[in-house]
Design a protein around this motif. Structure first.
Motif, short mmCIF file in Angstrom:
data_model
loop_
_atom_site.label_atom_id
_atom_site.label_comp_id
_atom_site.label_asym_id
_atom_site.label_seq_id
_atom_site.Cartn_x
_atom_site.Cartn_y
_atom_site.Cartn_z
N ASP A 293 -8.38 -12.90 -11.41
CA ASP A 293 -8.82 -13.75 -12.52
C ASP A 293 -9.89 -14.76 -12.08
OD1 ASP A 293 -7.03 -12.41 -14.09
OD2 ASP A 293 -5.51 -14.00 -14.06
N LEU A 294 -9.79 -15.23 -10.83
CA LEU A 294 -10.77 -16.19 -10.31
C LEU A 294 -12.02 -15.50 -9.77
CD1 LEU A 294 -8.38 -18.71 -8.49
CD2 LEU A 294 -9.57 -19.02 -10.68
N ARG A 295 -12.03 -14.18 -9.83
CA ARG A 295 -13.17 -13.36 -9.45
C ARG A 295 -13.54 -13.47 -7.96
NH1 ARG A 295 -11.91 -10.59 -13.16
NH2 ARG A 295 -13.32 -9.68 -14.69
N PHE A 296 -12.51 -13.50 -7.12
CA PHE A 296 -12.75 -13.27 -5.70
C PHE A 296 -13.14 -11.80 -5.54
CE2 PHE A 296 -10.52 -17.20 -5.37
CZ PHE A 296 -10.77 -17.73 -4.11
N ARG A 297 -13.71 -11.45 -4.40
CA ARG A 297 -14.07 -10.05 -4.13
C ARG A 297 -12.79 -9.32 -3.68
NH1 ARG A 297 -18.68 -7.33 -2.40
NH2 ARG A 297 -19.82 -8.57 -3.94
N VAL A 298 -12.00 -8.93 -4.66
CA VAL A 298 -10.70 -8.33 -4.42
C VAL A 298 -10.81 -6.81 -4.32
CG1 VAL A 298 -8.40 -7.96 -5.37
CG2 VAL A 298 -9.48 -10.21 -5.57
N THR A 299 -10.15 -6.23 -3.33
CA THR A 299 -10.02 -4.77 -3.23
C THR A 299 -8.55 -4.42 -3.09
OG1 THR A 299 -10.19 -4.58 -0.80
CG2 THR A 299 -12.26 -4.67 -2.06
N VAL A 300 -8.19 -3.21 -3.52
CA VAL A 300 -6.81 -2.74 -3.47
C VAL A 300 -6.71 -1.67 -2.39
CG1 VAL A 300 -4.94 -1.64 -4.77
CG2 VAL A 300 -6.53 -3.20 -5.93
N ASN A 301 -5.66 -1.75 -1.58
CA ASN A 301 -5.54 -0.85 -0.43
C ASN A 301 -4.09 -0.44 -0.18
OD1 ASN A 301 -8.46 -1.19 0.82
ND2 ASN A 301 -7.75 -3.22 0.22
N THR A 302 -3.93 0.57 0.68
CA THR A 302 -2.61 1.15 0.94
C THR A 302 -1.95 0.61 2.20
OG1 THR A 302 -3.80 2.94 2.03
CG2 THR A 302 -3.06 3.33 -0.24
N ASP A 303 -2.74 0.23 3.20
CA ASP A 303 -2.25 -0.21 4.51
C ASP A 303 -1.59 0.97 5.25
OD1 ASP A 303 -2.05 -1.99 6.57
OD2 ASP A 303 -0.38 -3.12 5.74
N ASN A 304 -0.30 1.19 5.02
CA ASN A 304 0.43 2.27 5.71
C ASN A 304 1.16 3.12 4.67
OD1 ASN A 304 -0.02 1.41 8.61
ND2 ASN A 304 0.93 -0.44 7.79
N ARG A 305 0.57 4.24 4.33
CA ARG A 305 1.10 5.06 3.24
C ARG A 305 2.49 5.60 3.52
NH1 ARG A 305 -2.09 9.27 3.54
NH2 ARG A 305 -3.37 8.41 5.20
N LEU A 306 2.76 5.96 4.76
CA LEU A 306 4.08 6.49 5.11
C LEU A 306 5.14 5.39 5.03
CD1 LEU A 306 6.03 8.63 6.31
CD2 LEU A 306 5.23 7.90 8.58
N MET A 307 4.89 4.28 5.68
CA MET A 307 5.89 3.21 5.74
C MET A 307 6.16 2.60 4.36
SD MET A 307 4.30 3.71 8.65
CE MET A 307 4.64 3.87 10.41
N SER A 308 5.12 2.50 3.54
CA SER A 308 5.30 1.93 2.20
C SER A 308 5.56 2.99 1.15
CB SER A 308 4.04 1.13 1.81
OG SER A 308 3.87 0.01 2.64
N ARG A 309 5.59 4.26 1.55
CA ARG A 309 5.78 5.39 0.62
C ARG A 309 4.86 5.21 -0.59
NH1 ARG A 309 11.86 7.55 -0.06
NH2 ARG A 309 10.72 9.52 0.05
N THR A 310 3.58 5.06 -0.30
CA THR A 310 2.64 4.73 -1.36
C THR A 310 1.38 5.56 -1.26
OG1 THR A 310 1.68 2.85 -2.55
CG2 THR A 310 1.38 2.87 -0.16
N THR A 311 0.55 5.43 -2.28
CA THR A 311 -0.77 6.03 -2.35
C THR A 311 -1.66 5.03 -3.09
OG1 THR A 311 -0.32 7.05 -4.51
CG2 THR A 311 0.20 8.37 -2.54
N MET A 312 -2.95 5.28 -3.14
CA MET A 312 -3.82 4.41 -3.92
C MET A 312 -3.44 4.46 -5.40
SD MET A 312 -5.98 2.40 -2.50
CE MET A 312 -7.13 2.12 -3.86
N SER A 313 -3.07 5.63 -5.89
CA SER A 313 -2.66 5.73 -7.29
C SER A 313 -1.41 4.90 -7.55
CB SER A 313 -2.39 7.19 -7.66
OG SER A 313 -3.59 7.94 -7.63
N GLN A 314 -0.47 4.95 -6.61
CA GLN A 314 0.76 4.17 -6.76
C GLN A 314 0.47 2.68 -6.74
OE1 GLN A 314 3.70 4.79 -7.58
NE2 GLN A 314 4.99 3.12 -6.85
#
Length: 365
Positions: A293-314
């Motif tokens: 909302d404050l318009r920082f240069r925000v990016t979304v990332n996975t870090d560790n897909r196995l440990m977090s059981r995640t993906t970029m879509s998730q």
């Protein structure tokens, strides 16, 4: 009359072209690959069945115990000690990211952690680069936008090889290595311990990011930027500690937060991982909402897909659920990532204009 905007479905999110800047190679292995590689070199695993092993990684990573969390990497790094293993893991990484709709990725790894069976630093880097090329070629053969991968070489901040790894990164800058990073425990190991490496990289006109502002607070961020000259902040979530609220409920940025926003210094935020490590309490309470909302240069990332059981879509689906984001917000995150990437400007622009924007326009109908 313009129809009201609606939240994208998971199918739309998965189909959307995405970019990730903060993804660890040793944190994204397939459980079945770990089992097979462990058998080849006689590495003992806590669980032998791939499905059960995947659950073990997730449970260990969310246990709240730093010791148990770190133990998980013993088993991924432990099986990544041969050229064939490194090449396989990198190829599968490229294929898995592309299958999730990722069109650009920067994947990092620490070469110094893969020398246990006698490989040289150069052999490690070349094996990983070959694997990424192999995986990208497989993806290209299936049609679609394909995937572009840039590699970051990481030095461990508790060790003393950062200059050596920085020089290694520069040597391979024309062969797929696009940046440098330091990682590991922040507390007690400030980035200024590696100042000579960062000064060398700046003299070489080379890009680097620094893990800062995750487990440790504003001093880590300040050192990473003002002493070391980081192009981006790995995590950087604790920048919110420099944001207060006035009597009217308006956000007031401190000097450091204002500098980060004004200079458009990218934040490599990893929502699920931040919850996992205790940096934030939940996705709904994650500062990414405020920083967006404050318009920082925000990016979304996975870090560790196995440990977090995640993906970029998730990760994006979780943000859509928590903050009612629309496709336009997801495109904003993705364009932010591309603007902040370490590949040349013309390549960034081509991906934004020829792949990302048309992809989102098509989804928006």
């Amino acid at each position: 009359m313009v129809a009201p905007a609606t939240s994208p479905s998971y199918e739309q999110i998965r189909a959307a072209p995405k970019a990730v800047l903060h993804d660890h190679l040793d944190g994204g292995l397939r459980p079945e690959t770990i089992v097979e590689l462990a058998e080849e070199i006689g590495h003992e695993l806590p669980v032998g069945d791939p499905a059960a092993l995947g659950i073990w990684f997730a449970e260990a990573s969310y246990s709240g115990s730093l010791e148990r969390y770190l133990e998980t990497f013993v088993h991924t790094v432990g099986v990544m000690q041969t050229e064939s293993a490194l090449r396989r893991v990198a190829a599968e990484c490229a294929v898995d990211l592309a299958a999730d709709g990722v069109v650009y990725a920067e994947v990092r790894f620490a070469p110094e952690q893969h020398l246990a069976l006698g490989l040289t630093l150069e052999q490690v880097v070349e094996a990983v680069l070959a694997g990424f090329a192999e995986g990208a070629a497989q993806v290209a053969g299936r049609g679609g936008p394909g995937i572009t991968i840039g590699t970051l070489l990481t030095a461990m901040r508790h060790a003393a090889r950062s200059m050596e790894i920085a020089e290694l990164a520069v040597r391979y800058r024309d062969h797929g290595v696009v940046g440098f990073d330091i990682a590991g425990r922040e507390a007690g190991f400030p980035p200024t311990r590696h100042l000579d490496a960062f000064e060398y990289l700046q003299r070489e006109n080379f890009h680097f990011t620094i893990h800062a502002g995750e487990a440790f607070g504003l001093p880590s961020i300040w050192q990473a930027i003002q002493w070391c000259g980081a192009d981006r902040l790995g995590h950087g979530v604790r920048i919110v500690d420099d944001i207060t609220w006035d009597a009217d409920g308006r956000a007031q940025l401190g000097r450091l937060a204002a500098y980060v926003r004004d200079k458009r210094i990218p934040l490599e935020l990893c929502p699920s991982s931040n919850v996992q490590t205790g940096a934030v309490a939940s996705i709904a309470e994650h500062p990414i909402g405020l920083l967006h909302d404050l318009r920082f240069r925000v990016t979304v990332n996975t870090d560790n897909r196995l440990m977090s059981r995640t993906t970029m879509s998730q990760e994006m689906a979780l943000l859509v659920e928590a903050f009612s984001y629309e496709l336009a917000d997801l495109q904003w995150f993705t364009v932010n990532a591309m603007k902040s990437s370490f590949i040349p400007f013309d390549q960034r622009l081509a991906l934004i204009n020829d792949v990302i924007k048309p992809g989102y326009a098509k989804l928006a109908g």
